[in-house]
Design an enzyme around this catalytic site. Structure first.
Site, short mmCIF file in Angstrom:
data_model
loop_
_atom_site.label_atom_id
_atom_site.label_comp_id
_atom_site.label_asym_id
_atom_site.label_seq_id
_atom_site.Cartn_x
_atom_site.Cartn_y
_atom_site.Cartn_z
N CYS A 50 0.75 -1.12 -0.05
CA CYS A 50 -0.04 0.00 0.02
C CYS A 50 0.77 1.44 0.00
CB CYS A 50 -0.90 0.04 1.21
SG CYS A 50 -2.14 -1.27 1.23
N CYS A 91 -4.75 4.35 2.08
CA CYS A 91 -4.36 4.09 0.51
C CYS A 91 -5.76 4.25 -0.27
CB CYS A 91 -3.55 2.67 0.58
SG CYS A 91 -4.60 1.31 0.86
N HIS A 122 -6.72 3.10 6.77
CA HIS A 122 -5.98 2.19 7.45
C HIS A 122 -5.88 2.71 9.04
CE1 HIS A 122 -3.21 0.12 4.79
NE2 HIS A 122 -3.94 0.91 3.94
N HIS A 174 -9.36 -0.43 5.40
CA HIS A 174 -8.20 -1.40 4.67
C HIS A 174 -7.14 -1.65 5.84
CE1 HIS A 174 -4.97 -2.59 1.82
NE2 HIS A 174 -5.77 -3.47 1.56
N THR A 234 -12.68 -9.93 16.83
CA THR A 234 -12.54 -8.31 16.92
C THR A 234 -13.24 -7.47 15.54
OG1 THR A 234 -10.26 -8.46 17.90
CG2 THR A 234 -10.62 -6.63 16.86
N TYR A 287 -20.30 -3.18 27.40
CA TYR A 287 -19.31 -3.92 26.77
C TYR A 287 -20.10 -5.63 27.01
CZ TYR A 287 -15.81 -0.70 27.68
OH TYR A 287 -14.86 0.37 27.56
N ASN A 319 -21.33 -14.09 21.90
CA ASN A 319 -20.73 -14.58 22.76
C ASN A 319 -20.69 -14.01 24.13
OD1 ASN A 319 -18.93 -15.98 24.63
ND2 ASN A 319 -17.06 -16.21 23.00
N ARG A 354 -14.45 -9.23 28.22
CA ARG A 354 -13.17 -8.73 28.23
C ARG A 354 -12.64 -8.90 26.92
NH1 ARG A 354 -9.86 -9.14 33.46
NH2 ARG A 354 -8.28 -9.26 32.21
N ASN A 365 -9.36 -1.01 18.01
CA ASN A 365 -9.86 -0.45 16.77
C ASN A 365 -9.21 0.73 16.25
OD1 ASN A 365 -11.68 1.04 15.39
ND2 ASN A 365 -12.98 2.08 17.07
N CYS A 404 -16.00 3.22 19.21
CA CYS A 404 -15.83 2.56 20.43
C CYS A 404 -16.13 3.36 21.53
CB CYS A 404 -14.39 2.25 20.42
SG CYS A 404 -13.11 3.13 20.20
N HIS A 405 -16.26 4.76 21.32
CA HIS A 405 -16.56 5.66 22.36
C HIS A 405 -17.91 5.36 22.91
CE1 HIS A 405 -17.73 7.77 18.72
NE2 HIS A 405 -18.82 8.60 19.76
N SER A 459 -21.63 -1.86 32.33
CA SER A 459 -22.89 -2.17 32.51
C SER A 459 -23.55 -1.25 33.61
CB SER A 459 -22.90 -3.58 32.90
OG SER A 459 -22.69 -4.41 32.05
N GLU A 470 -22.53 14.03 21.33
CA GLU A 470 -23.48 13.37 20.59
C GLU A 470 -24.79 13.73 21.62
OE1 GLU A 470 -22.57 9.11 19.83
OE2 GLU A 470 -20.76 9.84 18.80
#
Length: 199
Positions: free
Chosen positions: A20, A39, A44, A104, A114, A133, A142, A147, A156, A164-165, A170, A193
């Site tokens: 790349c 790229c 990336h 990519h 992941t 989570y 699952n 974890r 990420n 991910c923010h 819980s 947000e």
């Protein structure tokens, strides 16, 4: 035999990645400098450099995200990413209708846990929403992998685009961001947000 095949597969993946021609665009955002690398095939990484304190919010003034440094030519995917990030800060409610750039990065390819968790987060947790989570582990099939979901968030490669923010504990606590170094940024993003999603 299996280990040999795995090593050869890893080497082939590294060769594809190294073939790349990556370019990086630097943006000045309310969070500080954001670097977007990619790229022709896609984005990336996105890196939030944490070089300044997050901007103060005003309910009236729009926030901006401007290009600070850019190569003369960039791929359409990098340009799409920049446009998405600019909208996220200035008119965040519009991001749901904007096309996302292609990704990519090996962490987002294939059916590894992941990759699956990050794709579910991207697809199912919308602007202004949060998910625990534990619930994200359940959504990924699952329920005991809480974890591992945290590990997926740490790996990420494209934060903000894959939000991910929005993953919290819980108990309702925001939880760590950027391995705990960016907790204040996570709080800023969640508030952004909430405030910008109203009305």
């Amino acid at each position: 035999m299996v280990a040999k095949d795995f090593i050869q597969g890893s080497e082939m993946k590294k060769q594809r990645e190294s073939q790349c021609t990556q370019k990086t665009i630097s943006l000045l955002s309310p969070l500080g400098t954001i670097q977007v690398s990619g790229c022709e095939n896609g984005v990336h990484t996105i890196q939030i450099l944490m070089d300044v304190a997050p901007a103060e919010r005003s309910s009236e003034a729009p926030l901006s995200c401007v290009v600070n440094d850019s190569p003369a030519e960039t791929s359409p995917e990098l340009q799409r990413c920049v446009e998405w990030l600019q909208a996220y800060f200035s008119e965040p409610r519009t991001t749901g209708s904007l096309p996302l750039p292609a990704f990519h990065h090996p962490a987002l390819q294939g059916d590894a846990f992941t990759s699956r968790v990050l794709q579910i987060l991207l697809r199912d947790v919308k602007f202004g929403e949060t998910v625990s989570y534990k619930r994200l582990a359940e959504m990924a099939g699952n329920p005991r992998a809480v974890r591992a979901v945290g590990g997926a968030m740490r790996r990420n490669p494209v934060p903000l685009l894959i939000p991910c923010h929005r993953v919290i504990s819980s108990s309702g606590q925001s939880g760590p961001y950027m391995s705990g170094k960016g907790d204040h940024l996570k709080q800023w993003l969640l508030t952004h947000e909430r405030q910008r999603g109203e009305g």
